[in-house]
Scaffold this motif. Structure first.
Motif, short mmCIF file in Angstrom:
data_model
loop_
_atom_site.label_atom_id
_atom_site.label_comp_id
_atom_site.label_asym_id
_atom_site.label_seq_id
_atom_site.Cartn_x
_atom_site.Cartn_y
_atom_site.Cartn_z
N LYS A 77 0.85 -1.20 0.00
CA LYS A 77 0.00 0.00 0.00
C LYS A 77 0.88 1.25 0.00
O LYS A 77 0.62 2.20 -0.73
CB LYS A 77 -0.91 -0.01 1.24
CG LYS A 77 -1.63 1.29 1.50
CD LYS A 77 -3.05 1.26 1.09
CE LYS A 77 -3.85 2.45 1.52
NZ LYS A 77 -3.55 3.70 0.88
N GLN A 136 3.88 1.51 -1.16
CA GLN A 136 4.50 1.60 -2.48
C GLN A 136 3.51 2.18 -3.49
O GLN A 136 3.88 3.04 -4.30
CB GLN A 136 4.98 0.22 -2.92
CG GLN A 136 5.80 0.24 -4.19
CD GLN A 136 6.34 -1.14 -4.54
OE1 GLN A 136 5.84 -2.16 -4.05
NE2 GLN A 136 7.35 -1.17 -5.37
N GLU A 137 2.26 1.75 -3.44
CA GLU A 137 1.24 2.28 -4.34
C GLU A 137 1.00 3.76 -4.08
O GLU A 137 0.90 4.56 -5.01
CB GLU A 137 -0.07 1.50 -4.19
CG GLU A 137 -0.01 0.09 -4.74
CD GLU A 137 -1.25 -0.75 -4.38
OE1 GLU A 137 -2.21 -0.20 -3.78
OE2 GLU A 137 -1.24 -1.94 -4.69
N ASP A 138 0.91 4.13 -2.79
CA ASP A 138 0.72 5.54 -2.43
C ASP A 138 1.87 6.40 -2.93
O ASP A 138 1.67 7.50 -3.42
CB ASP A 138 0.58 5.69 -0.91
CG ASP A 138 -0.73 5.13 -0.36
OD1 ASP A 138 -1.65 4.84 -1.17
OD2 ASP A 138 -0.83 4.98 0.87
N ALA A 196 3.85 5.76 -5.50
CA ALA A 196 3.78 5.85 -6.97
C ALA A 196 2.73 6.86 -7.38
O ALA A 196 2.95 7.67 -8.30
CB ALA A 196 3.48 4.48 -7.57
N ASN A 197 1.58 6.86 -6.71
CA ASN A 197 0.52 7.83 -7.01
C ASN A 197 0.98 9.25 -6.72
O ASN A 197 0.74 10.17 -7.51
CB ASN A 197 -0.75 7.51 -6.22
CG ASN A 197 -1.43 6.24 -6.70
OD1 ASN A 197 -1.25 5.81 -7.83
ND2 ASN A 197 -2.21 5.63 -5.82
N LEU A 198 1.66 9.42 -5.59
CA LEU A 198 2.16 10.74 -5.24
C LEU A 198 3.21 11.21 -6.23
O LEU A 198 3.22 12.37 -6.63
CB LEU A 198 2.74 10.73 -3.82
CG LEU A 198 3.33 12.06 -3.36
CD1 LEU A 198 2.28 13.18 -3.38
CD2 LEU A 198 3.92 11.91 -1.97
N GLN A 199 4.08 10.31 -6.66
CA GLN A 199 5.11 10.67 -7.64
C GLN A 199 4.47 11.20 -8.92
O GLN A 199 4.90 12.21 -9.47
CB GLN A 199 6.02 9.47 -7.94
CG GLN A 199 7.20 9.83 -8.82
CD GLN A 199 8.16 10.79 -8.14
OE1 GLN A 199 8.45 10.68 -6.96
NE2 GLN A 199 8.66 11.75 -8.90
N THR A 200 3.42 10.53 -9.38
CA THR A 200 2.70 10.97 -10.57
C THR A 200 2.10 12.36 -10.34
O THR A 200 2.21 13.25 -11.18
CB THR A 200 1.60 9.96 -10.95
OG1 THR A 200 2.23 8.70 -11.22
CG2 THR A 200 0.83 10.41 -12.17
N GLU A 201 1.49 12.53 -9.18
CA GLU A 201 0.88 13.82 -8.84
C GLU A 201 1.93 14.92 -8.79
O GLU A 201 1.74 16.02 -9.32
CB GLU A 201 0.18 13.71 -7.48
CG GLU A 201 -0.43 15.00 -6.99
CD GLU A 201 -0.98 14.88 -5.58
OE1 GLU A 201 -0.85 15.85 -4.82
OE2 GLU A 201 -1.55 13.82 -5.24
N GLN A 215 3.15 16.19 -12.13
CA GLN A 215 2.17 17.01 -12.85
C GLN A 215 1.97 18.39 -12.20
O GLN A 215 1.31 19.25 -12.76
CB GLN A 215 0.84 16.27 -12.95
CG GLN A 215 0.93 15.02 -13.78
CD GLN A 215 -0.32 14.18 -13.74
OE1 GLN A 215 -1.26 14.47 -13.01
NE2 GLN A 215 -0.34 13.12 -14.53
N LYS A 269 6.02 15.65 1.15
CA LYS A 269 4.87 14.80 0.86
C LYS A 269 5.22 13.31 0.95
O LYS A 269 4.42 12.51 1.41
CB LYS A 269 4.27 15.16 -0.49
CG LYS A 269 3.57 16.50 -0.45
CD LYS A 269 2.97 16.89 -1.78
CE LYS A 269 2.27 18.24 -1.64
NZ LYS A 269 1.73 18.70 -2.91
#
Length: 118
Positions: A25, A27-29, A31-36, A39, A101
Protein backbone atom coordinates in the motif's frame (compact mmCIF):
# COMPACT_ATOMS: atom_id res chain seq x y z
CA UNK A 1 4.11 -26.08 28.49
CA UNK A 2 3.70 -23.40 25.86
CA UNK A 3 6.33 -20.68 25.40
CA UNK A 4 5.00 -17.19 24.96
CA UNK A 5 6.70 -14.72 22.70
CA UNK A 6 6.62 -11.01 23.53
CA UNK A 7 3.95 -8.92 21.81
CA UNK A 8 4.83 -8.31 18.17
CA UNK A 9 7.27 -11.22 17.97
CA UNK A 10 6.39 -14.12 15.79
CA UNK A 11 2.75 -13.97 14.87
CA UNK A 12 3.01 -16.43 12.03
CA UNK A 13 2.11 -15.97 8.40
CA UNK A 14 -0.83 -13.63 8.98
CA UNK A 15 1.45 -11.05 10.64
CA UNK A 16 3.87 -11.27 7.71
CA UNK A 17 1.01 -10.95 5.21
CA UNK A 18 -0.24 -7.84 7.00
CA UNK A 19 3.24 -6.30 6.84
CA UNK A 20 3.53 -7.13 3.15
CA UNK A 21 0.11 -5.59 2.44
CA UNK A 22 1.11 -2.47 4.33
CA UNK A 23 4.38 -2.21 2.37
CA UNK A 24 2.52 -2.74 -0.91
CA UNK A 25 0.00 0.00 0.00
CA UNK A 26 2.85 2.37 0.85
CA UNK A 27 4.50 1.60 -2.48
CA UNK A 28 1.24 2.28 -4.34
CA UNK A 29 0.72 5.54 -2.43
CA UNK A 30 4.27 6.63 -3.27
CA UNK A 31 3.78 5.85 -6.97
CA UNK A 32 0.52 7.83 -7.01
CA UNK A 33 2.16 10.74 -5.24
CA UNK A 34 5.11 10.67 -7.64
CA UNK A 35 2.70 10.97 -10.57
CA UNK A 36 0.88 13.82 -8.84
CA UNK A 37 4.14 15.63 -8.06
CA UNK A 38 5.37 15.31 -11.64
CA UNK A 39 2.17 17.01 -12.85
CA UNK A 40 2.40 19.85 -10.31
CA UNK A 41 3.56 23.22 -11.63
CA UNK A 42 5.69 25.48 -9.46
CA UNK A 43 6.12 29.20 -10.08
CA UNK A 44 9.07 31.19 -8.74
CA UNK A 45 9.81 34.88 -9.19
CA UNK A 46 13.25 36.42 -8.80
CA UNK A 47 14.79 39.85 -9.17
CA UNK A 48 11.76 41.54 -7.62
CA UNK A 49 9.46 39.78 -10.08
CA UNK A 50 11.56 40.61 -13.14
CA UNK A 51 12.04 36.92 -13.91
CA UNK A 52 9.35 34.25 -13.53
CA UNK A 53 10.15 30.55 -13.88
CA UNK A 54 7.55 27.82 -14.08
CA UNK A 55 8.79 24.30 -13.45
CA UNK A 56 7.03 20.97 -13.23
CA UNK A 57 7.68 18.25 -10.66
CA UNK A 58 10.12 16.57 -13.05
CA UNK A 59 12.33 19.65 -12.65
CA UNK A 60 11.70 20.70 -16.25
CA UNK A 61 11.38 24.42 -16.91
CA UNK A 62 8.03 24.84 -18.65
CA UNK A 63 8.03 28.63 -18.92
CA UNK A 64 10.41 31.55 -18.54
CA UNK A 65 9.23 35.16 -18.50
CA UNK A 66 11.65 38.08 -18.44
CA UNK A 67 10.56 41.65 -17.86
CA UNK A 68 11.99 44.07 -20.44
CA UNK A 69 13.02 46.31 -17.52
CA UNK A 70 15.78 43.89 -16.48
CA UNK A 71 17.20 43.46 -19.98
CA UNK A 72 20.23 45.70 -20.24
CA UNK A 73 22.62 44.85 -23.10
CA UNK A 74 25.45 46.36 -21.07
CA UNK A 75 24.70 44.18 -18.01
CA UNK A 76 23.94 40.65 -19.18
CA UNK A 77 25.64 39.31 -16.03
CA UNK A 78 22.82 40.56 -13.77
CA UNK A 79 20.17 38.97 -16.00
CA UNK A 80 22.07 35.67 -15.91
CA UNK A 81 22.35 35.85 -12.11
CA UNK A 82 18.62 36.48 -11.69
CA UNK A 83 17.70 33.62 -14.04
CA UNK A 84 20.11 31.30 -12.24
CA UNK A 85 18.64 32.26 -8.85
CA UNK A 86 15.10 31.66 -10.13
CA UNK A 87 15.93 28.22 -11.53
CA UNK A 88 17.77 27.17 -8.38
CA UNK A 89 14.90 28.31 -6.16
CA UNK A 90 12.38 26.45 -8.33
CA UNK A 91 14.43 23.23 -8.06
CA UNK A 92 14.65 23.63 -4.27
CA UNK A 93 10.89 24.15 -4.05
CA UNK A 94 10.16 21.02 -6.11
CA UNK A 95 12.55 18.92 -4.01
CA UNK A 96 11.26 20.30 -0.72
CA UNK A 97 7.63 19.67 -1.68
CA UNK A 98 8.39 16.12 -2.84
CA UNK A 99 10.39 15.34 0.31
CA UNK A 100 7.67 16.68 2.60
CA UNK A 101 4.87 14.80 0.86
CA UNK A 102 6.84 11.53 0.63
CA UNK A 103 7.67 11.85 4.32
CA UNK A 104 3.95 11.97 5.10
CA UNK A 105 3.49 8.63 3.35
CA UNK A 106 6.59 6.88 4.65
CA UNK A 107 6.43 8.27 8.16
CA UNK A 108 10.08 9.30 7.90
CA UNK A 109 11.27 5.88 6.74
CA UNK A 110 12.93 7.54 3.74
CA UNK A 111 15.47 9.03 6.15
CA UNK A 112 16.69 5.55 7.01
CA UNK A 113 18.49 5.25 3.69
CA UNK A 114 16.63 2.12 2.67
CA UNK A 115 17.29 1.33 -0.99
CA UNK A 116 14.38 1.58 -3.37
CA UNK A 117 12.29 3.96 -1.28
CA UNK A 118 13.18 7.07 -3.31
Amino acid sequence: MKARLPQGMGGGPSNMQAMLKQAQKMQEDMANLQTELEQTEYEVKAGGGAVTIKMNGKKEVTSLEISPDIVDPDDIETLCDVITAAVNEAVKRVESDASEKMGQITGGMGNLGLPGLF
